[in-house]
Structure formats: structure tokens, C-alpha cells
Design an enzyme around this catalytic site. Structure first.
Site, PDB file in Angstrom:
ATOM      1  N   TYR A  66      -1.504  20.142  -1.559  1.00 56.79           N
ATOM      2  CA  TYR A  66      -0.783  19.158  -2.364  1.00 56.79           C
ATOM      3  C   TYR A  66       0.677  19.530  -2.562  1.00 56.79           C
ATOM      4  CZ  TYR A  66      -5.441  17.444  -3.766  1.00 56.79           C
ATOM      5  OH  TYR A  66      -6.722  16.948  -3.795  1.00 56.79           O
ATOM      6  N   SER A  73     -10.359   9.743  -6.128  1.00 58.79           N
ATOM      7  CA  SER A  73      -9.946   8.350  -5.871  1.00 58.79           C
ATOM      8  C   SER A  73     -10.833   7.335  -6.582  1.00 58.79           C
ATOM      9  CB  SER A  73      -9.914   8.055  -4.363  1.00 58.79           C
ATOM     10  OG  SER A  73      -8.885   8.742  -3.729  1.00 58.79           O
ATOM     11  N   GLY A 129      -5.650  -3.309 -10.368  1.00 61.76           N
ATOM     12  CA  GLY A 129      -5.337  -4.725 -10.230  1.00 61.76           C
ATOM     13  C   GLY A 129      -3.868  -5.008 -10.006  1.00 61.76           C
ATOM     14  N   LYS A 130      -3.043  -3.947 -10.003  1.00 59.64           N
ATOM     15  CA  LYS A 130      -1.591  -4.174  -9.947  1.00 59.64           C
ATOM     16  C   LYS A 130      -1.128  -4.739  -8.610  1.00 59.64           C
ATOM     17  CE  LYS A 130      -0.710   0.734  -8.862  1.00 59.64           C
ATOM     18  NZ  LYS A 130      -0.128   1.985  -9.395  1.00 59.64           N
ATOM     19  N   PHE A 151      -6.659   4.673  -4.963  1.00 61.34           N
ATOM     20  CA  PHE A 151      -5.196   4.712  -4.793  1.00 61.34           C
ATOM     21  C   PHE A 151      -4.484   3.704  -5.697  1.00 61.34           C
ATOM     22  CE2 PHE A 151      -5.582   6.238  -0.088  1.00 61.34           C
ATOM     23  CZ  PHE A 151      -5.988   7.475  -0.536  1.00 61.34           C
ATOM     24  N   GLY A 152      -5.071   3.400  -6.842  1.00 60.75           N
ATOM     25  CA  GLY A 152      -4.455   2.464  -7.772  1.00 60.75           C
ATOM     26  C   GLY A 152      -4.820   1.012  -7.533  1.00 60.75           C
ATOM     27  N   LEU A 201      -7.644  -0.374  -7.871  1.00 59.21           N
ATOM     28  CA  LEU A 201      -8.548  -0.841  -8.914  1.00 59.21           C
ATOM     29  C   LEU A 201      -7.896  -0.902 -10.301  1.00 59.21           C
ATOM     30  CD1 LEU A 201     -11.842   0.863  -7.718  1.00 59.21           C
ATOM     31  CD2 LEU A 201     -11.393  -1.602  -7.885  1.00 59.21           C
TER      32      LEU A 201
END
Length: 345
Positions: free
Chosen positions: A53, A233, A242-243, A237-238, A240
């Protein structure tokens, strides 16, 4: 916060684990510090990182995340308040800048010693193998196809012997695997049982409303063999949150910065997300918290690894620990899963 223990140990961990893979790329050191401060204030005592990372992995950013965590330990003196997990990078095209000798005895010793130095600690609570050395199906590939050119030789026994020596030195306490399959998991368990070697206690694999493949063979192994899932996850990756389907994602959101991470962006995944968003809205829930609560309450989960790029996102994610999904919500989710089974393997 809710707590459990790492399987077959007395090590107490929070049901939410702080994920760190954005620190050093999407997030600065100061932002990483703020996230660790908030997480510990909210009761989280479990951090997960990796020598690889931040992601995406590059030679320039290699190991920045571990360095940030180490600097926070030095600043706060809170090493003894945290159950710390990290990983050795497996072989691959995008890890050649790290090392090329896989999980050999030399590689494991080198990786552990370097992580200890960066993390500014003398022990790691949970040390994990980031993914298998052998060629097997990975991200986005549904079915196993054997590679006849695969020159990998069975080395489960050697790996466990190497880890055993490091455990005896007091540098790591427990071991786990990540991105592993059913066959590999059982081979590790077989070797440890037959030869009285250290036992894997956790597996870190992807798991979310858009990827529930763990519920097949792996869930049975997890429960019957007591190998706890550390789900990564859980927010896909974001996606979910909704953005993306709402068109409100920030310019520095993960998929806008790194569009090649499209694992959860297929047409089917997008349609499934729209349906899950509808369920959340009809029940006065945020999609993010509903998605996380679904993962956290699964019987094979030891801890749910949450990550965020902003403090506001992290706080919302942490607050999901207080949400218990009703049976009606679970039933509604099940109907969508039948209609869109695992759109993002």
C-alpha cells in the site's frame, strides 16, 4: 463498538477494522493520522495494512502506508492499543519493484523485518500472505482455468515453516491469508494440522452486496474450520455509497482517479446497485450503512474492513456498527441477489 476475538486466540478485535490502502496516495499523512484518531476514539482497535500500500501499487509510493502508521504510533504512543495486521506482497507484474522471490524463506524474513522498521514496532499481531503464488483465478475472473505453463511447486509446508521461525523470534503473533481459494485454504490447514505448524486463523477476501462468492465453498470452510473472514471492499470501491449512480462523486473519488479499477462498474453491477439503493431509501437507510451492516452481521465475518478518503465518510461507515438490518430488509436484499447474482466477481 462491537468486539470479537481472532479465531482460536484471545486477541480482542473490533468488528470494524480500519482499512488504510489510500494513505500515501489519495490521502496525506495528516489525513491518515486524523482517520486513526477518529477510529480509535470510536472504539476501533484493529488496523489492516500491507507493504504494497497505497494502491495502485508503484515503486514511487511503495510502503508509504506502513510508514504513516509507524509515524502515528511514534506520535501517539498507542501501539499497545492497536491490533495490527499487515501483509507480504505476492508475486505479480505490479510487484516486481518489491521483490521477485515470492514467499521464499528469504522473502518472508525480508518483508517482515522491513515492515517492522516502517511500522516502528517490534511485533505484528496478524501477518498475512497477500495472494497466492500459484496461478489461480483472481479479480474479475469467474471460473478456474488451469495454466499448463504454471511452474509453481507446492510450498505450503515451507511457507509455514518459515513463518514458524519468525513467530518463534517474537516478530509476529498470528498468521492469515488473503485472496485465497478453497483449495489453498484447506492445504494450509492440512499442513498445519499434520505437521504441527502455525495455523492460519483468518482469510482476507473481497465481500460485499456486489460480490458474495465467498458464500460458496469458502463460507463453509470459514465456519467449520474457524477461519474468520476479514472482508475487504465491503463498499465495492465506493460504488455502494450510491455516489456514482447519483452523479455526486468527488473529483478525487477512487474510480474517477483510477478508472481502471472497474471491477464493480459493469452494467449488471450498476443495475444491482440501483436496486439496493431503492431498498435503502424505502427503509430510511443510507446505502453505505446498509451495505456495511449486511457484511458485518454475516456469521463467517470476524471483522469488516472499512476505508474512506474523508473523515465524514469514515464516520458514517463507523456508525454502521449500530445498525441491525430487519428481516424485511434482508429478504429484499436476497431478491436482488437472486436477480443479479454476484455481478462483480
Amino acid at each position: 463498538m462491537k468486539f470479537t476475538t481472532l479465531p482460536k486466540t484471545d486477541i480482542k478485535v473490533s468488528k470494524l477494522c480500519l482499512g488504510t490502502m489510500t494513505w500515501g496516495n489519495q490521502n496525506t499523512q495528516e489525513e491518515g493520522f486524523a482517520q486513526m484518531d477518529l477510529a480509535t476514539d470510536k472504539g476501533i482497535n484493529f488496523f489492516d495494512c500491507a507493504e504494497l500500500y497505497p494502491v495502485p501499487a508503484t515503486a514511487e509510493t511503495y510502503a508509504r502506508t506502513e510508514k504513516i502508521i509507524g509515524n502515528w504510533f511514534k506520535k501517539t504512543g498507542k501501539r499497545d492499543k492497536v491490533v495490527l495486521a499487515t501483509k507480504i506482497a505476492g508475486p505479480g507484474d505490479y510487484t516486481a519493484h518489491i521483490r521477485t522471490n515470492g514467499f521464499s524463506p528469504e522473502a518472508l524474513k525480508d518483508a517482515v523485518n522491513n515492515s517492522l522498521n516502517r511500522l516502528q514496532t517490534d511485533y505484528i499481531d496478524l501477518y498475512q500472505l497477500h495472494w497466492p503464488e500459484r496461478q489461480t483465478n483472481t479479480f474479475g475472473i469467474r471460473d478456474y482455468k488451469h495454466h499448463s505453463e504454471d511452474r509453481w511447486l507446492d510450498n505450503f509446508n515451507e511457507i509455514l515453516h518459515s513463518l514458524n521461525e519468525i513467530i518463534k523470534e517474537g516478530k509476529i503473533r498470528q498468521i492469515g491469508i488473503s485472496n485465497e481459494k478453497a483449495w489453498g485454504t484447506m492445504r494450509y490447514l492440512e499442513e498445519s494440522k499434520t505437521n504441527k505448524l502455525p495455523r492460519i486463523i483468518t482469510i482476507q477476501n473481497a465481500y460485499s452486496l456486489l460480490n458474495r462468492v465467498f458464500e460458496g465453498d469458502m463460507a463453509e470452510i470459514s465456519i467449520r474450520e474457524n477461519v474468520g473472514l476479514l472482508a475487504y471492499s465491503p463498499m465495492a470501491f465506493g460504488v455502494l455509497s450510491g455516489k456514482y449512480i447519483k452523479g455526486i462523486a468527488a473529483k478525487n473519488s477512487r474510480l474517477k482517479l483510477f478508472p481502471r479499477f472497474a471491477r464493480y462498474s459493469s452494467q449488471q453491477a450498476t443495475e444491482a446497485t440501483k436496486h439496493y439503493l431503492k431498498i435503502a431509501e424505502e427503509n430510511n437507510l443510507s446505502l453505505a450503512q446498509m451495505s456495511l451492516a449486511f457484511v458485518t452481521q454475516q456469521p463467517f465475518i470476524t471483522s469488516n474492513i472499512i476505508g474512506a478518503t474523508t473523515i465524514e465518510q469514515l464516520n458514517e461507515n463507523i456508525e454502521s456498527i449500530h445498525l441491525a438490518l430487519s428481516q424485511d430488509v434482508i429478504d429484499s436484499i436476497s431478491k436482488i441477489h437472486i436477480k443479479f447474482p454476484n455481478p462483480s466477481p
